[in-house]
Design a protein around this motif. Structure first.
Motif, PDB file in Angstrom:
ATOM      1  N   GLN A 128       0.830  -1.208   0.000  1.00 35.13           N
ATOM      2  CA  GLN A 128       0.000   0.000   0.000  1.00 35.13           C
ATOM      3  C   GLN A 128       0.865   1.258   0.000  1.00 35.13           C
ATOM      4  OE1 GLN A 128      -3.320   0.262  -0.571  1.00 35.13           O
ATOM      5  NE2 GLN A 128      -2.755   2.398  -0.780  1.00 35.13           N
ATOM      6  N   LYS A 131       2.287   1.714  -3.491  1.00 36.81           N
ATOM      7  CA  LYS A 131       1.235   2.218  -4.379  1.00 36.81           C
ATOM      8  C   LYS A 131       1.017   3.715  -4.158  1.00 36.81           C
ATOM      9  CE  LYS A 131      -3.638   1.614  -5.675  1.00 36.81           C
ATOM     10  NZ  LYS A 131      -3.686   2.983  -6.107  1.00 36.81           N
ATOM     11  N   THR A 132       0.997   4.121  -2.901  1.00 31.81           N
ATOM     12  CA  THR A 132       0.832   5.543  -2.585  1.00 31.81           C
ATOM     13  C   THR A 132       1.969   6.366  -3.182  1.00 31.81           C
ATOM     14  OG1 THR A 132      -0.329   5.007  -0.538  1.00 31.81           O
ATOM     15  CG2 THR A 132       0.638   7.207  -0.687  1.00 31.81           C
ATOM     16  N   ILE A 134       3.858   5.563  -5.800  1.00 35.19           N
ATOM     17  CA  ILE A 134       3.722   5.549  -7.260  1.00 35.19           C
ATOM     18  C   ILE A 134       2.646   6.530  -7.695  1.00 35.19           C
ATOM     19  CG2 ILE A 134       3.008   4.150  -9.246  1.00 35.19           C
ATOM     20  CD1 ILE A 134       4.404   1.755  -7.804  1.00 35.19           C
ATOM     21  N   ASP A 135       1.509   6.516  -7.009  1.00 32.74           N
ATOM     22  CA  ASP A 135       0.429   7.454  -7.327  1.00 32.74           C
ATOM     23  C   ASP A 135       0.909   8.898  -7.191  1.00 32.74           C
ATOM     24  OD1 ASP A 135      -1.248   5.313  -7.793  1.00 32.74           O
ATOM     25  OD2 ASP A 135      -2.312   5.496  -5.869  1.00 32.74           O
ATOM     26  N   TYR A 136       1.679   9.162  -6.148  1.00 36.82           N
ATOM     27  CA  TYR A 136       2.203  10.510  -5.925  1.00 36.82           C
ATOM     28  C   TYR A 136       3.088  10.945  -7.094  1.00 36.82           C
ATOM     29  CZ  TYR A 136       4.868  14.341  -3.911  1.00 36.82           C
ATOM     30  OH  TYR A 136       5.464  15.542  -3.698  1.00 36.82           O
ATOM     31  N   ASN A 138       3.165   9.706 -10.156  1.00 38.77           N
ATOM     32  CA  ASN A 138       2.370   9.822 -11.368  1.00 38.77           C
ATOM     33  C   ASN A 138       1.582  11.122 -11.399  1.00 38.77           C
ATOM     34  OD1 ASN A 138       3.248   7.438 -12.511  1.00 38.77           O
ATOM     35  ND2 ASN A 138       1.596   6.226 -11.613  1.00 38.77           N
ATOM     36  N   ASN A 139       1.124  11.594 -10.265  1.00 38.69           N
ATOM     37  CA  ASN A 139       0.388  12.854 -10.207  1.00 38.69           C
ATOM     38  C   ASN A 139       1.293  14.066 -10.414  1.00 38.69           C
ATOM     39  OD1 ASN A 139      -2.151  11.718  -9.854  1.00 38.69           O
ATOM     40  ND2 ASN A 139      -1.900  11.599  -7.636  1.00 38.69           N
TER      41      ASN A 139
END
Length: 142
Positions: A128, A131-132, A134-136, A138-139
């Motif tokens: 988790q 993933k957080t 990676i999301d950061y 990507n944003n």
């Protein structure tokens, strides 16, 4: 010190930045072209003692002081190395020879899956958290 050139205190930061830049030049193409062999990775992880700290944490949760838990785990790891065991396949009876605190629930606590999933702090290696991160990233690109 007061007689030091204040520019010298930044040298470590600049060196670290240069090192990170060089590493990124190497790692970026390497990661882009690598093949992940998950079965090999899992097998290699299971052959070591990367869950030894989790075993100590298990004892701490049961009320044991960490320094005592650390000592017991060190003895257990030494026994395992000497006798061809890893923590996951050492029989419960052997664990109990080191300390009566051990119970059958320890195997779930030291399973590789549990150990990985427990890593939940920011920047850690748990699924988790990764993933957080990676999301950061990507944003930021958007």
């Amino acid at each position: 010190a007061y007689n030091k050139d204040m520019q010298e205190d930044k040298e470590g930061v600049f060196d670290a930045c240069d090192t990170v830049k060089m590493c990124l030049k190497v790692f970026t193409p390497m990661i882009a072209t690598m093949t992940v062999l998950t079965d090999n990775m899992k097998k290699a992880a299971g052959e070591g003692f990367i869950n030894a700290t989790d075993l100590a944490d298990y004892l701490v949760k049961k009320g044991m002081p960490f320094r005592t838990a650390y000592k017991h785990v060190g003895e257990i790891v030494g026994f395992c190395i000497k006798n061809g065991y890893v923590l996951e396949n050492l029989p419960l009876e052997k664990y109990k020879e080191f300390d009566k605190t051990f119970d059958g629930d320890l195997y779930n606590e030291i399973s590789l899956e549990t150990c990985v999933n427990k890593r939940i702090s920011a920047g850690s290696t748990g699924p988790q958290s990764v993933k957080t991160q990676i999301d950061y990233i990507n944003n930021i690109k958007e």
